[in-house]
Write an enzyme that holds these catalytic residues in place. Structure first.
Site, PDB file in Angstrom:
ATOM      1  N   LYS A  26       0.834  -1.209   0.000  1.00 50.48           N
ATOM      2  CA  LYS A  26       0.000   0.000   0.000  1.00 50.48           C
ATOM      3  C   LYS A  26       0.864   1.252   0.000  1.00 50.48           C
ATOM      4  O   LYS A  26       0.638   2.191  -0.771  1.00 50.48           O
ATOM      5  CB  LYS A  26      -0.918   0.001   1.224  1.00 50.48           C
ATOM      6  CG  LYS A  26      -1.725   1.283   1.402  1.00 50.48           C
ATOM      7  CD  LYS A  26      -2.631   1.207   2.601  1.00 50.48           C
ATOM      8  CE  LYS A  26      -1.886   1.397   3.905  1.00 50.48           C
ATOM      9  NZ  LYS A  26      -1.579   2.821   4.188  1.00 50.48           N
ATOM     10  N   ARG A 128      -8.888  13.240  11.720  1.00 53.29           N
ATOM     11  CA  ARG A 128      -7.460  12.925  11.645  1.00 53.29           C
ATOM     12  C   ARG A 128      -6.657  14.222  11.483  1.00 53.29           C
ATOM     13  O   ARG A 128      -7.071  15.142  10.762  1.00 53.29           O
ATOM     14  CB  ARG A 128      -7.164  11.975  10.490  1.00 53.29           C
ATOM     15  CG  ARG A 128      -7.835  10.629  10.637  1.00 53.29           C
ATOM     16  CD  ARG A 128      -7.390   9.640   9.582  1.00 53.29           C
ATOM     17  NE  ARG A 128      -6.005   9.220   9.783  1.00 53.29           N
ATOM     18  CZ  ARG A 128      -5.382   8.323   9.024  1.00 53.29           C
ATOM     19  NH1 ARG A 128      -6.021   7.775   7.996  1.00 53.29           N
ATOM     20  NH2 ARG A 128      -4.141   7.978   9.271  1.00 53.29           N
ATOM     21  N   GLN A 177       3.991  10.858   7.483  1.00 58.61           N
ATOM     22  CA  GLN A 177       3.417  11.314   6.214  1.00 58.61           C
ATOM     23  C   GLN A 177       3.568  12.820   6.025  1.00 58.61           C
ATOM     24  O   GLN A 177       3.590  13.303   4.893  1.00 58.61           O
ATOM     25  CB  GLN A 177       1.939  10.926   6.142  1.00 58.61           C
ATOM     26  CG  GLN A 177       1.717   9.422   6.006  1.00 58.61           C
ATOM     27  CD  GLN A 177       0.246   9.036   6.070  1.00 58.61           C
ATOM     28  OE1 GLN A 177      -0.592   9.817   6.509  1.00 58.61           O
ATOM     29  NE2 GLN A 177      -0.062   7.823   5.631  1.00 58.61           N
ATOM     30  N   SER A 204       7.749   6.186  12.693  1.00 56.68           N
ATOM     31  CA  SER A 204       7.752   5.534  11.374  1.00 56.68           C
ATOM     32  C   SER A 204       8.834   6.065  10.451  1.00 56.68           C
ATOM     33  O   SER A 204       8.590   6.303   9.260  1.00 56.68           O
ATOM     34  CB  SER A 204       6.374   5.677  10.710  1.00 56.68           C
ATOM     35  OG  SER A 204       5.365   5.109  11.509  1.00 56.68           O
ATOM     36  N   GLU A 323       2.591   0.478  12.568  1.00 57.28           N
ATOM     37  CA  GLU A 323       1.487  -0.174  11.875  1.00 57.28           C
ATOM     38  C   GLU A 323       1.418  -1.675  12.161  1.00 57.28           C
ATOM     39  O   GLU A 323       0.411  -2.321  11.881  1.00 57.28           O
ATOM     40  CB  GLU A 323       1.584   0.068  10.375  1.00 57.28           C
ATOM     41  CG  GLU A 323       2.778  -0.577   9.705  1.00 57.28           C
ATOM     42  CD  GLU A 323       2.906  -0.150   8.251  1.00 57.28           C
ATOM     43  OE1 GLU A 323       3.060  -1.040   7.395  1.00 57.28           O
ATOM     44  OE2 GLU A 323       2.857   1.057   7.969  1.00 57.28           O
ATOM     45  N   HIS A 350      -4.348   7.550  13.735  1.00 56.16           N
ATOM     46  CA  HIS A 350      -4.535   6.715  12.549  1.00 56.16           C
ATOM     47  C   HIS A 350      -6.031   6.596  12.222  1.00 56.16           C
ATOM     48  O   HIS A 350      -6.822   7.447  12.618  1.00 56.16           O
ATOM     49  CB  HIS A 350      -3.880   5.355  12.767  1.00 56.16           C
ATOM     50  CG  HIS A 350      -2.397   5.375  12.526  1.00 56.16           C
ATOM     51  ND1 HIS A 350      -1.738   4.426  11.778  1.00 56.16           N
ATOM     52  CD2 HIS A 350      -1.447   6.265  12.918  1.00 56.16           C
ATOM     53  CE1 HIS A 350      -0.443   4.716  11.721  1.00 56.16           C
ATOM     54  NE2 HIS A 350      -0.240   5.816  12.421  1.00 56.16           N
TER      55      HIS A 350
END
Length: 443
Positions: A26, A128, A177, A204, A323, A350
């Site tokens: 993904k 979010r 992100q 992450s 994750e 998340h």
């Protein structure tokens, strides 16, 4: 789908012995799609993920002028990039669903659009965090209008056909992100883009390393350093961008539930085409599952995980691989000793607040869980089947299925939320167990 719809997870009745082929990553699919949309020429992706999230990404990029084609009888996707001469102009609206990569990656790209681009999403997406995206765009001179609660969707990016470069500071403590989005779009900025992370933590990090790797593969110069103050800094140089043909790695995080099944049911699960070297966080399963009692081996291009049904608790820092937490937590609740999963505070932003949601559902089953701001303690106890809520979160759904391998009558709410990243999870799960649909399943 109504929340009362449940799927009774099948209990494993014997050891497993299956070779699994999981679809494309993904995270990598999202990055390749975005770069392909701004490349200098067409790109062919071989084996990309075809799921709700990736389709939403394609729809979003299509609104900005990219075109997509699936050759007949092929698992490939051909992308024709956005061309300034033919790209649509004027206002557009993009629905992000619940896809974090779409809601965080595409708004920066929208600055290159000639017109206003409004972003909205599923109801759960509206809570979010988006503040760092908005702040970064404004720091780069891009006008953004917020239509609801500050720092959240819906927003409108007022694109003017260009993305100025320069140096900006950003707090990406809530999600990596917020760094990756800038680095990807920075390949098409007017000038070099330098991003300095000023937050207390950086979750992450492998996902940012993944972004740097795909940029390098595309011919973009992107570097990472730590400055004299100990802050992480990234710099992207705009320039030619070409991908050509790309083979998408299988999604190693999505392999996790199947690997967990070998530990619970006993036997062996093999995952096909496990890469020798990768930036995917899911590669950490090899170390984590070994610590929890699995035998992990590599045979050619396959990763083999074998178990006996014995599972050991674990004290692990999962900050870089958050994750994986729902899968590790599902194993931990079936372990022979307590577990403490640390460094996962960023999971509160998340698809759902994963720390709280896991704590609630594991307690509902009968486990003793202690919820901290940045971690989760799990103390195994005898468990009883129940309705297992998923909160529209695909990884909560697979966690329920994992636990149901040992605990009868675990009824998972909205199992089809797994289509977000694993379109045929139920079919693959039942095939792994060599069973038909379990009695009592409803859709």
């Amino acid at each position: 789908m109504p929340t009362e719809v449940t799927w009774t997870a099948p209990v494993a009745t014997g050891p497993v012995d299956v070779l699994i082929r999981v679809p494309g990553s993904k995270s990598l699919t999202a990055r390749w799609l975005l770069l392909a949309a701004i490349a200098d020429g067409p790109t062919t992706l071989r084996g990309p993920l075809n799921s709700r999230d990736s389709r939403i990404m394609q729809d979003a990029l299509g609104q900005l002028g990219a075109r997509f084609h699936v050759p007949e009888g092929s698992d490939s996707l051909v992308i024709t990039p956005i061309h300034p001469a033919t790209a649509p102009r004027g206002d557009a609206e993009i629905h992000t669903g619940l896809a974090g990569t779409v809601m965080r990656f595409v708004p920066v790209l929208a600055a290159l659009h000639d017109g206003d681009v409004r972003f909205t999403g599923d109801e759960a997406a509206l809570v979010r965090p988006m503040g760092p995206v908005i702040a970064a765009l404004r720091a780069l001179g891009v006008e953004v209008t917020e239509h609801g609660e500050p720092g959240h969707l819906p927003i409108t990016v007022h694109g003017r056909g260009r993305l100025p470069g320069g140096a900006i500071e950003i707090d990406a403590s809530a999600s990596s992100q917020f760094i990756s989005n800038l680095l990807l779009a920075g390949a098409r900025a007017d000038a070099p883009l330098e991003v300095r992370h000023t937050g207390r933590s950086l979750p992450s990090l492998p996902h940012i390393e993944m972004t740097l790797a795909v940029l390098e593969r595309a011919g973009v110069r992107a570097v990472h350093r730590v400055d004299d103050d100990g802050l992480h800094v990234w710099r992207v140089e705009p320039g030619p961008l070409a991908l050509g043909e790309v083979i998408v790695e299988p999604d190693l995080s999505n392999a996790g539930p199947f690997l967990a099944a070998a530990m619970i049911a006993g036997g062996t699960i093999a995952i096909a085409d496990w890469p020798v070297s990768t930036t995917q966080p899911g590669d950490e399963y090899r170390r984590l599952l070994t610590r929890m009692g699995a035998l992990v081996e590599r045979e050619g291009d396959e990763l083999w995980v074998s178990g006996t049904g014995a599972i050991h608790g674990i004290d692990a820092d999962l900050s870089a691989v958050g994750e994986l937490t729902p899968t590790i937590a599902a194993l931990a609740v079936l372990a022979d000793s307590p577990s403490h999963l640390r460094g996962i505070g960023h999971l509160r932003g998340h698809e759902t607040d994963r720390i709280h949601s896991l704590a609630v559902e594991l307690r509902r089953l009968g486990a003793v869980t202690v919820e901290h701001e940045d971690s989760l303690e799990i103390h195994p106890r005898p468990l009883t089947g129940c309705v297992f809520e998923t909160y529209e979160d695909h990884r909560m759904a697979t966690a329920g299925a994992i636990i149901g391998l040992r605990v009868p009558d675990v009824r998972v709410v909205d199992i089809q939320t797994t289509q977000k990243t694993l379109p045929d999870f139920v079919g693959m799960w039942l095939s792994m167990l060599h069973t038909e649909s379990p009695a009592g399943r409803t859709w």
